[in-house]
Scaffold this active site. Structure first.
Site, PDB file in Angstrom:
ATOM      1  N   ARG A  58      -5.373   5.527  -7.336  1.00 15.52           N
ATOM      2  CA  ARG A  58      -5.329   7.238  -7.388  1.00 15.52           C
ATOM      3  C   ARG A  58      -5.240   8.232  -8.701  1.00 15.52           C
ATOM      4  O   ARG A  58      -5.726   8.691  -9.160  1.00 15.52           O
ATOM      5  CB  ARG A  58      -3.707   7.805  -6.773  1.00 15.52           C
ATOM      6  CG  ARG A  58      -3.228   7.770  -5.249  1.00 15.52           C
ATOM      7  CD  ARG A  58      -2.615   7.804  -4.432  1.00 15.52           C
ATOM      8  NE  ARG A  58      -2.303   7.583  -3.287  1.00 15.52           N
ATOM      9  CZ  ARG A  58      -2.307   7.978  -2.697  1.00 15.52           C
ATOM     10  NH1 ARG A  58      -3.248   9.003  -1.933  1.00 15.52           N
ATOM     11  NH2 ARG A  58      -2.629   7.183  -0.617  1.00 15.52           N
ATOM     12  N   LEU A 112       0.827  -1.349  -0.372  1.00 14.19           N
ATOM     13  CA  LEU A 112      -0.013  -0.132  -0.073  1.00 14.19           C
ATOM     14  C   LEU A 112       1.050   1.691  -0.360  1.00 14.19           C
ATOM     15  O   LEU A 112       1.996   1.373   0.531  1.00 14.19           O
ATOM     16  CB  LEU A 112      -1.117   0.002   1.469  1.00 14.19           C
ATOM     17  CG  LEU A 112      -2.095  -0.847   1.472  1.00 14.19           C
ATOM     18  CD1 LEU A 112      -2.776  -0.507   2.270  1.00 14.19           C
ATOM     19  CD2 LEU A 112      -2.987  -0.529   0.167  1.00 14.19           C
ATOM     20  N   ASP A 113       0.528   2.524  -0.650  1.00 15.20           N
ATOM     21  CA  ASP A 113       1.374   3.806  -0.743  1.00 15.20           C
ATOM     22  C   ASP A 113       1.627   4.313   0.811  1.00 15.20           C
ATOM     23  O   ASP A 113       0.772   3.652   1.597  1.00 15.20           O
ATOM     24  CB  ASP A 113       0.796   4.716  -1.437  1.00 15.20           C
ATOM     25  CG  ASP A 113       0.552   4.259  -2.904  1.00 15.20           C
ATOM     26  OD1 ASP A 113       1.054   3.321  -3.724  1.00 15.20           O
ATOM     27  OD2 ASP A 113      -0.412   4.813  -3.866  1.00 15.20           O
ATOM     28  N   TYR A 114       2.850   4.480   0.760  1.00 16.67           N
ATOM     29  CA  TYR A 114       3.361   4.865   2.152  1.00 16.67           C
ATOM     30  C   TYR A 114       2.555   6.437   2.396  1.00 16.67           C
ATOM     31  O   TYR A 114       1.606   6.014   3.530  1.00 16.67           O
ATOM     32  CB  TYR A 114       4.058   6.435   2.055  1.00 16.67           C
ATOM     33  CG  TYR A 114       4.866   7.011   3.341  1.00 16.67           C
ATOM     34  CD1 TYR A 114       5.523   6.241   4.252  1.00 16.67           C
ATOM     35  CD2 TYR A 114       5.048   8.585   2.629  1.00 16.67           C
ATOM     36  CE1 TYR A 114       5.789   6.687   5.207  1.00 16.67           C
ATOM     37  CE2 TYR A 114       5.611   8.998   3.424  1.00 16.67           C
ATOM     38  CZ  TYR A 114       5.830   7.998   4.649  1.00 16.67           C
ATOM     39  OH  TYR A 114       7.104   8.888   6.149  1.00 16.67           O
ATOM     40  N   THR A 132      -1.445   5.402   1.769  1.00 12.32           N
ATOM     41  CA  THR A 132      -2.532   4.811   1.938  1.00 12.32           C
ATOM     42  C   THR A 132      -2.303   4.034   3.108  1.00 12.32           C
ATOM     43  O   THR A 132      -1.425   3.583   3.681  1.00 12.32           O
ATOM     44  CB  THR A 132      -2.536   3.845   0.736  1.00 12.32           C
ATOM     45  OG1 THR A 132      -2.872   4.771  -0.751  1.00 12.32           O
ATOM     46  CG2 THR A 132      -4.073   3.027   0.461  1.00 12.32           C
TER      47      THR A 132
END
Ligand code: URA
Length: 246
Positions: free
Chosen positions: A190, A102-104, A106
């Site tokens: 995103r 997961l993104d930083y 998110t």
């Protein structure tokens, strides 16, 4: 099949290098035979491995649902010394690692496991595992834009696969939408939302396959029961069969 020294290291007997020395010194037996050759491959599930006469225990498979907070890196280490997933799992002795990322910026559900087979299946595009997100987006997308997300939008790496998309809350200047996708491209949600002109301001993953983060707070995790692991594996094998028939 795995290299003997790797199995010994994974079982916590010794480092990889020390395991090699044990093997060369003739201290390791596989199925009653002393093995001194370093490249020897063994099956940790069925071979009987003794080190100095003691049976080695295979590392127990463990799988957790983790609620990743914002600003935590989904990997095992970070050169910039930001918080990483293992910081939350210090007291778990097995070497568990995050499945996918997961993104930083998110938050939400991340599976953390030492079960390599389960991890591979979850990540393989062929299995088309469902992932559900709630995105808070800038502005209020109209039905047309939501339909675009459902049908697929063009990103620089191609058209996205059909998605389920539902408006769940409209405010003055932003909206919350629920998206269920099967792909796992980099920053996909995103980029999809940006493509329809409604950039994401906040993103949370709430479900992966049949698992949800219900009941967990940020930074908490819980171990899957053996029944949950079984039904996850069953679901994955069902996905594979369905895709083979396509
Ligand atoms: N899609 C994104 O854009 N970010 C994530 O972290 C996961 C899915």
């Amino acid at each position: 099949m795995e290299r003997l020294q790797k199995i010994l290291a994974q079982a916590g007997i010794a480092s990889r290098r020390q395991a090699e020395v044990l093997i060369q010194e003739g201290k390791v037996q596989v199925n009653g035979q002393v093995v001194t050759e370093l490249g020897t491959k063994v099956d940790p599930d069925s071979d009987h491995i003794l080190v100095k006469g003691k049976l080695i225990q295979k590392e127990q498979k463990r799988t957790f649902i983790f609620y990743k907070p914002l600003y935590v890196i989904s990997s095992m280490s970070d050169p910039q010394k930001r918080k990483v997933v293992p910081d939350f799992f210090r007291h778990i002795k097995e070497r568990v690692y995050p499945v996918g990322r997961l993104d930083y910026d998110t938050e939400g559900l991340l599976l953390v496991t030492n079960d390599g087979e389960l991890a591979n299946h979850l990540l393989h595009p062929r299995f088309e595992v469902e992932k559900q997100y709630i995105a808070t987006v800038k502005g209020i997308p109209d039905e047309n834009s939501l339909e675009q997300l459902r049908k697929g939008v063009y990103l620089e790496d191609g058209l996205t696969a059909p998605a389920e998309v539902k408006m769940i809350q409209k405010k003055d200047e932003d909206a919350k939408i629920k998206l269920t996708i099967h792909e796992g491209r980099n920053r996909q949600v995103r980029r999809m939302c940006k493509a329809i002109g409604h950039p994401v301001m906040h993103l949370i993953r709430t479900r992966l396959a049949n698992l949800t983060i219900k009941g967990l707070k940020r930074g908490e995790f819980r171990e899957l029961t053996s029944q949950e692991v079984k039904s996850l594996k069953k679901l994955l094998s069902g996905e594979r069969n369905r895709n083979r028939q396509k």
